[in-house]
Design an enzyme around this catalytic site. Structure first.
Site, PDB file in Angstrom:
ATOM      1  NE  ARG A 205       4.021  82.196 -30.861  1.00  0.00           N
ATOM      2  CZ  ARG A 205       5.328  82.386 -31.020  1.00  0.00           C
ATOM      3  NH1 ARG A 205       6.191  81.650 -30.355  1.00  0.00           N
ATOM      4  NH2 ARG A 205       5.782  83.269 -31.874  1.00  0.00           N
ATOM      5  CG  PHE A 220      -1.089  90.600 -38.494  1.00  0.00           C
ATOM      6  CD1 PHE A 220      -0.716  91.307 -39.631  1.00  0.00           C
ATOM      7  CD2 PHE A 220      -2.177  91.043 -37.749  1.00  0.00           C
ATOM      8  CE1 PHE A 220      -1.433  92.442 -40.026  1.00  0.00           C
ATOM      9  CE2 PHE A 220      -2.896  92.171 -38.135  1.00  0.00           C
ATOM     10  CZ  PHE A 220      -2.521  92.881 -39.270  1.00  0.00           C
ATOM     11  CG  ASP A 241       1.531  86.243 -42.526  1.00  0.00           C
ATOM     12  OD1 ASP A 241       1.847  86.512 -41.357  1.00  0.00           O
ATOM     13  OD2 ASP A 241       2.153  86.711 -43.525  1.00  0.00           O
ATOM     14  CG  ASN A 268      -4.096  93.523 -46.412  1.00  0.00           C
ATOM     15  OD1 ASN A 268      -4.314  93.676 -45.213  1.00  0.00           O
ATOM     16  ND2 ASN A 268      -3.559  94.457 -47.164  1.00  0.00           N
ATOM     17  CB  CYS A 329       6.291  94.253 -31.945  1.00  0.00           C
ATOM     18  SG  CYS A 329       5.994  94.208 -33.710  1.00  0.00           S
TER      19      CYS A 329
HETATM   20  N1  SAH Z   1       2.159  86.019 -34.819  1.00  0.00           N
HETATM   21  C1  SAH Z   1       3.416  85.596 -35.369  1.00  0.00           C
HETATM   22  C2  SAH Z   1       4.341  86.741 -35.698  1.00  0.00           C
HETATM   23  C3  SAH Z   1       3.739  87.780 -36.614  1.00  0.00           C
HETATM   24  S1  SAH Z   1       4.892  88.838 -37.380  1.00  0.00           S
HETATM   25  C4  SAH Z   1       4.078  84.626 -34.414  1.00  0.00           C
HETATM   26  O1  SAH Z   1       3.605  84.459 -33.287  1.00  0.00           O
HETATM   27  O2  SAH Z   1       5.076  84.016 -34.799  1.00  0.00           O
HETATM   28  C5  SAH Z   1       3.886  89.763 -38.452  1.00  0.00           C
HETATM   29  C6  SAH Z   1       3.380  89.018 -39.670  1.00  0.00           C
HETATM   30  O3  SAH Z   1       2.439  89.867 -40.315  1.00  0.00           O
HETATM   31  C7  SAH Z   1       4.419  88.690 -40.733  1.00  0.00           C
HETATM   32  O4  SAH Z   1       4.419  87.303 -40.948  1.00  0.00           O
HETATM   33  C8  SAH Z   1       3.935  89.427 -42.008  1.00  0.00           C
HETATM   34  O5  SAH Z   1       4.061  88.627 -43.185  1.00  0.00           O
HETATM   35  C9  SAH Z   1       2.492  89.647 -41.716  1.00  0.00           C
HETATM   36  N2  SAH Z   1       1.838  90.802 -42.327  1.00  0.00           N
HETATM   37  C10 SAH Z   1       2.299  92.062 -42.486  1.00  0.00           C
HETATM   38  N3  SAH Z   1       1.354  92.883 -42.997  1.00  0.00           N
HETATM   39  C11 SAH Z   1       0.239  92.105 -43.163  1.00  0.00           C
HETATM   40  C12 SAH Z   1      -1.078  92.362 -43.645  1.00  0.00           C
HETATM   41  N4  SAH Z   1      -1.470  93.581 -44.009  1.00  0.00           N
HETATM   42  N5  SAH Z   1      -1.948  91.334 -43.676  1.00  0.00           N
HETATM   43  C13 SAH Z   1      -1.565  90.096 -43.282  1.00  0.00           C
HETATM   44  N6  SAH Z   1      -0.348  89.806 -42.807  1.00  0.00           N
HETATM   45  C14 SAH Z   1       0.551  90.802 -42.758  1.00  0.00           C
END
Ligand code: SAH
Length: 386
Positions: A205, A220, A241, A268, A329
């Protein structure tokens, strides 16, 4: 102390510095769950000392190489060393990882710090049995206000351990205030993903802050990690998300930080990217930080097609001169595979793309040079030239 003999193959791995010895390389173990055992090669050579599991495929986790056993104080010594290393990093945050398992010579132990509180995960029999000793040492070294065991990860089931969340010391509130750089968060250590925050992305970040500008899409977003730290540099922010809970948290955190330019949508990402493309939306900065698409080797092919799709769509939505911060990840997807999939997405998007930075998880989550599994987070910062 019980002695456990391993195969030639197991010996070779251990001698190359890998601390995991699999069930198939262990001969007739005569030890109990969580025992500290001496590990012997097939010709009687002392390999080291390990924590034994009678359930996991990873039967032995080496904690000391050579013939001498670890000192009786090894837990406290290693916790102190881990804490000292984090102090030396002088991180600009009150939430970070204090102990990162193997990389701190405490295999399968996680300790995260959230302000005055600690969150612990004990992910093997050997560490689980030593939790009282670990807690006593942490209390002595850090005097935390509370210690929470977030022992709900599913991997505990593979060790025959129960899933539970409980206070081990002091008291732990429902919400903890922490700061990461300029951003203030309220973290839920009891129910949040992982131990509350994705601490491994903190430095990515910070890195992204050097490039972010214009309209930002944070896909996400979880509770807004990238969105909130980059918002002051951007004109508008769209955080997406799938979890309603996460989106509620993004809104709360945006308000707490007086960031009026952040919009959060519970969608999604796959659908949202398609919809944004259909409506002709454009962004100067895009972050893609999906969950691990490849949780095991069998899932790699499907994972690669998922990475390909989101990166392809993001590169189309990006304006020329814009930046894509794209992450994986999944440790089953190597850096090489990830770069390959992103380059094929660039080709299909008809985009000329340069690689500005190649990054990994933050320094408080160190990678062990001889343990490829510990290099799980890849983060590429790309610039779309045209
Ligand atoms: N970027 C965040 C961490 C992301 S973790 C940070 O910096 O803190 C991954 C995230 O993706 C989770 O919150 C999960 O709810 C979300 N996620 C999983 N599948 C998804 C999808 N198909 N569409 C949107 N979000 C999704």
């Amino acid at each position: 102390m019980p002695r456990v003999t391993i195969s030639r193959k197991g010996e070779d791995r251990a001698r190359h510095g890998h601390p995991w010895i699999y069930r198939s390389d262990v001969e007739q173990p005569d030890a109990a769950a969580g025992d500290l055992v001496q590990v012997i090669g097939p010709r009687g050579r002392p390999i080291g000392h390990a924590l034994f599991s009678d359930r996991s495929e990873i039967t032995l986790r080496l904690i000391e190489y050579g013939s001498a056993p670890p000192p009786a104080t090894f837990i406290k010594d290693r916790l102190a060393a881990a804490i000292e290393f984090r102090r030396a990093l002088a991180l600009d945050a009150t939430a970070y990882r204090l102990v990162h398992g193997e990389a701190d010579r405490l295999p399968s132990l996680i300790v995260d710090r959230y302000g005055d509180y600690l969150v612990v995960q004990a992910l093997s029999q050997g560490i689980d049995r030593r939790v009282p000793e670990i807690v006593a040492a942490l209390v002595e070294l850090l005097q935390p206000a509370g210690i929470l065991a977030r022992n709900d990860p599913r991997v505990r089931l593979l060790e025959g351990l129960t899933q539970q969340v409980e206070v081990l010391h002091g008291s732990v509130p429902e919400r903890i205030d922490v700061r990461e750089g300029a951003v203030e968060y309220q973290v839920d250590p009891w129910r949040g993903q992982k131990t509350g925050l994705f601490l491994d992305q903190r430095e990515n970040r910070e890195a992204a802050l050097r490039y972010a500008r214009g309209r930002l899409l944070d896909a996400f977003s979880y509770n807004g990690g990238f969105a909130l730290s980059l918002a002051p540099r951007c004109t508008s922010v769209l955080a997406v998300d799938i979890s309603e809970d996460a989106v509620a948290r993004i809104r709360e955190n945006a308000a707490r930080n007086r960031l009026a330019n952040v919009e959060a949508r519970a969608m999604n990402v796959f659908d949202e990217l398609r919809e944004l493309e259909r409506t002709g939306a454009r962004f100067e900065t895009i972050v893609l930080d999906p969950p691990a698409f490849a949780k095991n080797k069998a899932a790699i092919r499907k994972a690669l097609s998922g990475y390909k799709e989101i990166n392809l769509r993001a590169l189309k939505l990006l304006t020329p001169g814009g930046f894509l911060i794209t992450c994986s990840c999944s440790y089953n997807v190597s850096e090489e595979m990830f770069v390959e999939v992103v380059s094929s997405a660039a080709a299909d998007a008809g985009a000329e793309v340069s690689l500005v930075e190649k990054r990994a998880q933050g320094r408080d989550h160190p990678i062990l040079i001889n343990v490829p599994e510990t290099y799980y987070l890849k983060c590429l910062i790309l610039r779309k030239l045209a």
